[in-house]
Design an enzyme around this catalytic site. Structure first.
Site, PDB file in Angstrom:
ATOM      1  N   ILE B  12       0.835  -1.199   0.000  1.00 12.72           N
ATOM      2  CA  ILE B  12       0.000   0.000   0.000  1.00 12.72           C
ATOM      3  C   ILE B  12       0.875   1.257   0.000  1.00 12.72           C
ATOM      4  CG2 ILE B  12      -1.781   1.257   1.297  1.00 12.72           C
ATOM      5  CD1 ILE B  12      -2.725  -1.423  -0.013  1.00 12.72           C
ATOM      6  N   THR B  40       3.107  -8.054   5.938  1.00 11.79           N
ATOM      7  CA  THR B  40       1.933  -8.751   5.405  1.00 11.79           C
ATOM      8  C   THR B  40       2.033  -8.962   3.896  1.00 11.79           C
ATOM      9  OG1 THR B  40       0.612  -7.824   7.167  1.00 11.79           O
ATOM     10  CG2 THR B  40      -0.583  -8.643   5.257  1.00 11.79           C
ATOM     11  N   HIS B  49      -7.883 -10.631  -6.700  1.00 11.71           N
ATOM     12  CA  HIS B  49      -9.296 -11.037  -6.663  1.00 11.71           C
ATOM     13  C   HIS B  49     -10.108 -10.275  -7.703  1.00 11.71           C
ATOM     14  CE1 HIS B  49      -9.038 -13.435  -2.974  1.00 11.71           C
ATOM     15  NE2 HIS B  49      -8.202 -12.514  -2.512  1.00 11.71           N
ATOM     16  N   LYS B 249     -13.064 -20.452   5.657  1.00 15.08           N
ATOM     17  CA  LYS B 249     -13.311 -19.208   4.941  1.00 15.08           C
ATOM     18  C   LYS B 249     -12.180 -19.013   3.970  1.00 15.08           C
ATOM     19  CE  LYS B 249     -15.685 -16.383   8.152  1.00 15.08           C
ATOM     20  NZ  LYS B 249     -15.045 -15.804   9.266  1.00 15.08           N
ATOM     21  N   ARG B 310      -3.391 -10.718   8.763  1.00 16.20           N
ATOM     22  CA  ARG B 310      -4.253  -9.690   8.194  1.00 16.20           C
ATOM     23  C   ARG B 310      -4.471  -8.600   9.241  1.00 16.20           C
ATOM     24  NH1 ARG B 310      -6.244 -14.819   7.876  1.00 16.20           N
ATOM     25  NH2 ARG B 310      -6.791 -15.709   5.858  1.00 16.20           N
ATOM     26  N   GLU B 336      -6.963  -5.329   5.048  1.00 16.79           N
ATOM     27  CA  GLU B 336      -6.867  -6.788   4.987  1.00 16.79           C
ATOM     28  C   GLU B 336      -7.172  -7.222   3.553  1.00 16.79           C
ATOM     29  OE1 GLU B 336      -9.900  -8.569   7.435  1.00 16.79           O
ATOM     30  OE2 GLU B 336     -11.210  -6.861   7.188  1.00 16.79           O
ATOM     31  N   CYS B 437      15.398 -26.959  -2.715  1.00 18.67           N
ATOM     32  CA  CYS B 437      16.385 -27.191  -1.651  1.00 18.67           C
ATOM     33  C   CYS B 437      16.431 -26.006  -0.698  1.00 18.67           C
ATOM     34  CB  CYS B 437      17.737 -27.576  -2.210  1.00 18.67           C
ATOM     35  SG  CYS B 437      18.896 -26.240  -2.481  1.00 18.67           S
TER      36      CYS B 437
HETATM   37  C1  LIG Z   1      -3.237 -14.650   5.009  1.00 15.88           C
HETATM   38  C2  LIG Z   1      -3.474 -13.484   4.083  1.00 15.88           C
HETATM   39  C3  LIG Z   1      -3.933 -13.694   2.787  1.00 15.88           C
HETATM   40  C4  LIG Z   1      -4.162 -12.612   1.936  1.00 15.88           C
HETATM   41  N1  LIG Z   1      -4.492 -12.857   0.642  1.00 15.88           N
HETATM   42  C5  LIG Z   1      -4.670 -11.827  -0.196  1.00 15.88           C
HETATM   43  C6  LIG Z   1      -4.951 -12.021  -1.557  1.00 15.88           C
HETATM   44  O1  LIG Z   1      -4.921 -13.147  -2.047  1.00 15.88           O
HETATM   45  N2  LIG Z   1      -5.248 -10.958  -2.336  1.00 15.88           N
HETATM   46  C7  LIG Z   1      -5.260  -9.711  -1.831  1.00 15.88           C
HETATM   47  O2  LIG Z   1      -5.594  -8.803  -2.575  1.00 15.88           O
HETATM   48  N3  LIG Z   1      -4.932  -9.469  -0.560  1.00 15.88           N
HETATM   49  C8  LIG Z   1      -4.625 -10.489   0.265  1.00 15.88           C
HETATM   50  N4  LIG Z   1      -4.269 -10.262   1.550  1.00 15.88           N
HETATM   51  C9  LIG Z   1      -4.190  -8.896   2.013  1.00 15.88           C
HETATM   52  C10 LIG Z   1      -2.889  -8.215   1.617  1.00 15.88           C
HETATM   53  O3  LIG Z   1      -1.792  -9.051   1.864  1.00 15.88           O
HETATM   54  C11 LIG Z   1      -2.764  -6.955   2.426  1.00 15.88           C
HETATM   55  O4  LIG Z   1      -3.912  -6.215   2.253  1.00 15.88           O
HETATM   56  C12 LIG Z   1      -1.598  -6.090   2.025  1.00 15.88           C
HETATM   57  O5  LIG Z   1      -0.405  -6.845   1.945  1.00 15.88           O
HETATM   58  C13 LIG Z   1      -1.459  -5.001   3.024  1.00 15.88           C
HETATM   59  O6  LIG Z   1      -0.378  -4.188   2.680  1.00 15.88           O
HETATM   60  P1  LIG Z   1       0.071  -3.036   3.634  1.00 15.88           P
HETATM   61  O7  LIG Z   1       1.054  -2.257   2.870  1.00 15.88           O
HETATM   62  O8  LIG Z   1      -1.110  -2.351   4.182  1.00 15.88           O
HETATM   63  O9  LIG Z   1       0.700  -3.766   4.883  1.00 15.88           O
HETATM   64  P2  LIG Z   1       2.165  -4.305   5.136  1.00 15.88           P
HETATM   65  O10 LIG Z   1       2.682  -5.057   3.981  1.00 15.88           O
HETATM   66  O11 LIG Z   1       2.171  -4.992   6.449  1.00 15.88           O
HETATM   67  O12 LIG Z   1       3.003  -2.985   5.227  1.00 15.88           O
HETATM   68  C14 LIG Z   1       3.009  -2.162   6.351  1.00 15.88           C
HETATM   69  C15 LIG Z   1       4.399  -1.673   6.569  1.00 15.88           C
HETATM   70  O13 LIG Z   1       4.436  -0.721   7.605  1.00 15.88           O
HETATM   71  C16 LIG Z   1       5.626  -0.870   8.310  1.00 15.88           C
HETATM   72  N5  LIG Z   1       5.525  -0.265   9.646  1.00 15.88           N
HETATM   73  C17 LIG Z   1       4.740  -0.663  10.652  1.00 15.88           C
HETATM   74  N6  LIG Z   1       4.957   0.104  11.746  1.00 15.88           N
HETATM   75  C18 LIG Z   1       5.903   0.991  11.407  1.00 15.88           C
HETATM   76  C19 LIG Z   1       6.574   2.028  12.105  1.00 15.88           C
HETATM   77  N7  LIG Z   1       6.302   2.294  13.368  1.00 15.88           N
HETATM   78  N8  LIG Z   1       7.514   2.748  11.450  1.00 15.88           N
HETATM   79  C20 LIG Z   1       7.812   2.485  10.162  1.00 15.88           C
HETATM   80  N9  LIG Z   1       7.212   1.503   9.462  1.00 15.88           N
HETATM   81  C21 LIG Z   1       6.270   0.770  10.075  1.00 15.88           C
HETATM   82  C22 LIG Z   1       5.778  -2.368   8.365  1.00 15.88           C
HETATM   83  O14 LIG Z   1       7.111  -2.742   8.655  1.00 15.88           O
HETATM   84  C23 LIG Z   1       5.309  -2.786   6.998  1.00 15.88           C
HETATM   85  O15 LIG Z   1       6.365  -2.940   6.070  1.00 15.88           O
HETATM   86  C24 LIG Z   1      -3.987 -11.322   2.406  1.00 15.88           C
HETATM   87  C25 LIG Z   1      -3.507 -11.112   3.698  1.00 15.88           C
HETATM   88  C26 LIG Z   1      -3.207 -12.191   4.513  1.00 15.88           C
HETATM   89  C27 LIG Z   1      -2.614 -11.948   5.847  1.00 15.88           C
END
Ligand SMILES: Cc1cc2nc3c(=O)[nH]c(=O)nc-3n(C[C@H](O)[C@H](O)[C@H](O)COP(=O)(O)OP(=O)(O)OC[C@H]3O[C@@H](n4cnc5c(N)ncnc54)[C@H](O)[C@@H]3O)c2cc1C
Ligand SMILES: Cc1cc2nc3c(=O)[nH]c(=O)nc-3n(C[C@H](O)[C@H](O)[C@H](O)COP(=O)(O)OP(=O)(O)OC[C@H]3O[C@@H](n4cnc5c(N)ncnc54)[C@H](O)[C@@H]3O)c2cc1C
Lengths: 418, 480
Positions: B12, B40, B49, B249, B310, B336, B437
């Site tokens: 994101i 995540t 999706h 789910k 999530r 999520e 491996c």
């Molecule tokens: C089991 C599972 C299955 C999923 N399957 C799918 C799927 O098939 N399709 C789909 O569209 N979505 C899926 N999702 C959802 C998707 O993975 C997430 O919505 C997405 O990766 C979220 O991205 P993000 O950038 O919000 O979070 P993250 O990737 O967690 O990024 C947040 C970042 O913020 C950083 N951060 C946190 N606190 C601090 C701080 N204090 N200072 C500096 N940095 C900080 C973290 O280190 C991290 O790198 C799934 C999620 C899960 C868990």
């Protein structure tokens, strides 16, 4: 590029096969090895115990390899190191890659596969828990310590009592690390008895049978592992968990023949050995492609690898010279009770010289037993054994005259308790 | 002084950074991990999706279908592996057939194109490995699979190429409200900025609560997986879901974009946001459920298992809005599933919010939308291979034998503008160590190359997160 024989892999199997082929009159041979030097896994096995059968003395891995490398040089056999074979096919074309030649095709009259094997990993056995640093396969740790000169940990638990795990228990101890325990899923070790004595008993390292690792703690580096006893179905028993604080988990949980090249070429693989089906000359299901060493089945003694490779070298020579006989009586080997696999899987009677060694593994520990060899149901030979175990490969030597028969038939071997 | 500071470089944060790099803005991307996409975003199902799951009217409903359709162009521009393989939701009885009808209706309302309800016969004709026990399936032609970390890395690289400043290994520990906007304090430095975009994933609550009295809480919901070897990657041709039910789910069976097979996830609410461990209960559960979908499940081909978390909130929807009591502070929280699929649409949505707050922001004239991927040596033609080796000998040397990765690829991964610093960072960029491996053979060499290229000792190279040291020192250091 055109050769009579291409040997893939420069471990003890490839070396012995190339040498034997030259001694049997093959002219243009090239041996190809992806690593920096020849010798295969032996280069990192700096303990001794190699060569008892072949040389009648105790050599280290590099010493054993050196004898073959010297002979290879004396016989002026060409080889390429730092060269990876990327593909082979049923037309006996070999595709290689290295820094000087780039991506090249080699046409061969015959190929010998001797790519060795790789280690099973944590993922393959599905240990749950965190995924921190500090989880190594025993062979990787061996490479770090013996070749690169780096230690992998200070307090270690070892899962699996195969030879590599046992040897690494001693090696780590000698380097100043504390080996807390060796944990084995089965009720017996898959390693050689001499290694249990020399690597564990001599250093007071405990060995737990019928135990496994069920959890790994530590988000960045291993902080500990949980061990539990397992029942007869190998399922962990609740309430038997013990936590060991450690920074390293070493896995010695089995080797898998490295057959990606073989599989992609369309060579038939035996599910029991995970290696190709081979005949008395170590020829695979594709005519003119032979295999030997750990790529066929996992050996515990390098001496047997060498013997098997020599057979492949002679077979390839005979094939190249057009002297192999492909019609005539075929005997298939069949696992009887207590036998997990037999190599070779097929014998062409006419191609046998005077005798043949069959390699096999049993499926459990048997004390005071016999190995009965039956040709079409009739016992032709019987070997008394004080003890057989899955950890030690058994061999059975048969004379061509033992196998006199006029029809295709099957030869089975079984373990019979006395 | 930055115009915008983005906290968190998951998919994101990186998406938003890349979108913002199209404008004349001074942007900072601040991340606590030593690599982008390392929480995540690196542990999920990797599915793009179609967009029929979410209730119409929700943000998820609005942004998923829209985001989905943006992937073809994005992945072309950024050279990211992406395949529209299509997805199937299986129904096993009449009740579930009704559920399919509901999903179909939702999809239409959310604007999902090319949805079909198929008979059992048709489904089995399309993919004979699917279970005979099904009644029918919902087919979404636009469902796809992607390399989530390649996507995130590519977004980050392209953003940096276009002027975004990235600060890794910087954990935000406090934020102060100032006249000019905000002062962000990390464990390393301070960053002044007019606007803040909070994309901190599981910790978006913590970041929000540093500036807002409108407290937020993120609940970690774990999902576990098995990854299987490439030899069984073609077990199914489509992304195979089951109807949401009490049993599971969304346990799915799917090919990955790299040709492996992925099974999972389950769903388990936890308290610990760092509980990225797998459990035998979780793993057994997903296998049990997945067995319903397919005729055989070759679990003996497993090469690893892993878990993801999530970032769930009570609102049960994405939260993308300016905090009411903190001007210029935008939360992008509760992202999520389907966050990955929605990421491109989320970034457009955030830009609109920013435009509203900042009034005038101008497009850059020289924005470069293209990012070149590291060449995949093994996939090149014979001539291209030889040309590359002639130009750079390091491409003539295979380091990872399972995936056939050359030294040239690894060196290039290290020297990019968001370059690899750890063994796993190399793995995410070029797949060295990703094979059957699992790095057993190549990890010593990868460590050697990293140490050489970065000019540090082998013992300083880490596996992944900070503190994940691999070697404890030279041999003979413990015994005198
Ligand atoms: C089991 C599972 C299955 C999923 N399957 C799918 C799927 O098939 N399709 C789909 O569209 N979505 C899926 N999702 C959802 C998707 O993975 C997430 O919505 C997405 O990766 C979220 O991205 P993000 O950038 O919000 O979070 P993250 O990737 O967690 O990024 C947040 C970042 O913020 C950083 N951060 C946190 N606190 C601090 C701080 N204090 N200072 C500096 N940095 C900080 C973290 O280190 C991290 O790198 C799934 C999620 C899960 C868990
Ligand atoms: C850790 C360990 C300890 C052992 N200890 C003992 C002992 O104490 N005593 C004893 O007698 N035996 C011991 N053994 C057994 C014995 O060393 C092995 O059985 C033997 O080395 C196997 O020989 P090989 O040639 O089949 O395989 P390897 O030695 O593994 O050689 C295979 C070679 O093929 C190369 N190769 C593979 N694929 C390609 C490709 N595509 N292109 C180019 N090259 C390729 C590899 O780089 C390697 O060099 C031990 C084995 C191990 C692993």
């Amino acid at each position: 590029m055109k050769y009579d024989l291409v040997v893939v892999g420069g471990g003890p199997a490839g070396l012995a096969a190339a040498i034997e082929a030259r001694k049997n009159g093959v002219e243009r041979i090239v041996l190809i090895e992806r690593d920096r030097e020849l010798g295969g896994i032996l280069q990192q096995c700096i303990h001794n115990g190699f060569g008892l059968h072949v040389f009648g003395e105790q050599l280290t891995g590099p010493e054993y390899a050196e004898r073959f490398i010297n002979e290879l040089n004396n016989l002026k056999i060409e080889y390429l190191t730092n060269t990876m074979v990327l593909e082979i096919n049923d037309k006996k074309e070999v595709y290689i890659l290295n820094q000087e030649l780039g991506f090249r095709r080699i046409e061969a009259k015959a190929i010998i596969l001797s790519m060795g094997c790789r280690e099973r990993t944590r993922g393959a056995i599905g240990i749950p828990g965190f995924r921190p640093a500090g989880i190594f396969t025993a062979g990787t740790a061996q490479r770090f310590i013996n070749i690169e000169g780096y230690m992998v940990g200070k307090k270690v638990v070892i899962l699996g009592s195969g030879d590599i795990g046992l040897i690494m228990a001693r090696r780590l101890t000698l380097e100043g690390a504390k080996v807390l325990a060796v944990v084995e899923l089965m009720p017996y070790s898959t390693g050689l008895t001499r290694n249990i004595v020399q690597c564990l008993h001599d250093y007071n390292i405990p060995l737990f049978f019928e135990h496994t690792v069920i959890d790994i703690k530590g988000k960045n580096r291993v902080e500990g592992v949980t061990i539990a006893k397992v029942d007869n179905n190998r399922v962990p028993i609740r309430g038997t968990e013990v936590f060991y604080e450690c920074d390293t988990l070493l896995l010695s949980v089995g080797l898998i023949p490295e057959n990606e090249l073989s599989r992609n070429a369309g060579i038939e693989i035996d599910a029991r050995t995970s290696g190709p089906f081979v005949n008395e000359s170590m020829e695979t299901s594709i005519e003119g492609i032979f295999a030997c060493g750990n790529v066929v089945h996992v050996h515990d003694l390098v001496d047997f690898v060498t013997q098997e490779a020599q057979r492949a070298g002679r077979g390839a020579a005979r094939y190249i010279k057009g002297e192999a006989i492909d019609n005539g009586v075929v005997i298939r080997t069949v696992n009887g009770n207590g036998i997990r696999y037999i190599v070779p899987q097929k014998l062409r009677l006419e191609n046998l010289n005077d005798e043949i060694n069959l390699f096999m593994r049993v499926d459990n520990i048997y004390n005071n037993c016999r190995l009965d060899v039956k040709l079409d149901g009739k016992i032709i030979k019987s070997f008394k054994k004080r003890k057989v175990t899955p950890g030690e490969m058994e061999t059975v030597k048969l004379k061509k005259s033992d196998l006199s028969t006029y029809n295709d038939c099957s030869l089975s071997i079984e373990v019979v308790k006395e | 002084m930055f115009d915008v500071a983005i906290i968190g470089a998951g998919v994101i944060g990186c998406s938003i950074a890349r979108e913002l790099s199209k404008y004349n803005l001074n942007v900072a991307l601040i991340e606590k991990e030593n690599d982008v996409g390392n929480v995540t975003t690196k542990a999920n199902s990797a599915i793009i999706h179609a967009g029929y799951d979410a209730k119409p009217g929700t943000l998820k409903g609005k942004l998923n279908a829209k985001g989905n359709l943006m992937f073809d162009e994005l992945c072309r521009e950024l050279e990211v592996p992406f395949k529209r393989v299509g997805s199937l939701v299986l129904a096993f009885d009449d009740d579930e057939m009704k559920t399919l009808g509901k999903l179909y209706e939702q999809g239409i309302q959310n604007g999902v194109p090319e949805l079909y309800i198929l008979s059992k016969e048709k489904v089995l004709e399309m993919d004979p490995n699917i279970s005979d026990n099904i009644k029918g399936a919902l087919y979404a032609k636009t469902g796809g699979i992607i390399g989530p970390w390649e996507f995130t890395i590519a977004l980050a690289e392209n953003a940096v190429e276009n002027g975004v400043n990235i600060f890794l290994s910087n954990e935000v520990v406090d934020i102060e409200k100032k006249d000019f906007g905000y002062r962000i304090i990390t464990n390393k430095d301070t960053y002044d900025t007019k606007y803040v975009v909070n994309c901190a994933g599981l910790y978006a609550d913590k970041i929000n609560n540093m500036v807002s009295n409108n407290k937020m809480e993120i609940i970690p919901r774990r999902g576990q997986y098995y990854l299987l070897d490439k030899t069984v990657g073609n077990l199914v041709k489509y992304v195979i879901f089951q109807c949401p039910s009490k049993l599971g789910k969304g346990v799915l069976v799917t090919p990955t974009v790299h040709g492996n097979l992925l099974i999972g996830p389950d769903a388990e609410d936890l308290i610990d946001k760092t509980a990225l461990n797998t459990t035998s209960e979780g793993l057994n559960f997903i296998v049990e459920v997945a067995r319903r979908s397919v005729k055989t499940l070759p679990l003996n081909m497993a090469i690893t298992n892993f878990a993801g978390l999530r970032a769930r909130t009570e609102r049960d929807d994405f939260i993308i809005e300016e905090a009411v009591d903190a001007k210029g502070f935008i939360n992008v929280a509760g992202i999520e599933s389907p966050g990955l699929s929605s990421a491109p649409a989320i970034s457009l949505y955030v830009i609109d919010i920013l435009k509203n707050i900042a009034k005038k922001i101008e497009k850059k004239e020289n924005f470069n939308p293209y990012r070149r991927a590291i060449p995949k040596f093994i996939e090149l033609s014979e001539d291209e291979k030889n040309e590359l080796v002639k130009k750079d000998k390091r491409f003539g040397k295979i380091i990872c034998r399972c995936e056939s990765i050359t030294e040239g690829e690894i060196v290039s991964a290290i020297h990019r503008n968001v370059g690899a610093r750890t063994v796993d960072a190399v793995k995410r960029r070029v797949r060295a160590g990703m094979g059957r491996c699992q790095g057993g053979f190549c990890s010593p060499r990868v460590i050697e190359i990293l140490a050489r290229e970065l000019g540090v000792e082998m013992t300083e190279i880490e596996k992944d997160h900070e503190g994940s040291y691999i070697l404890t020192g030279p041999t003979k250091s413990e015994v005198q």
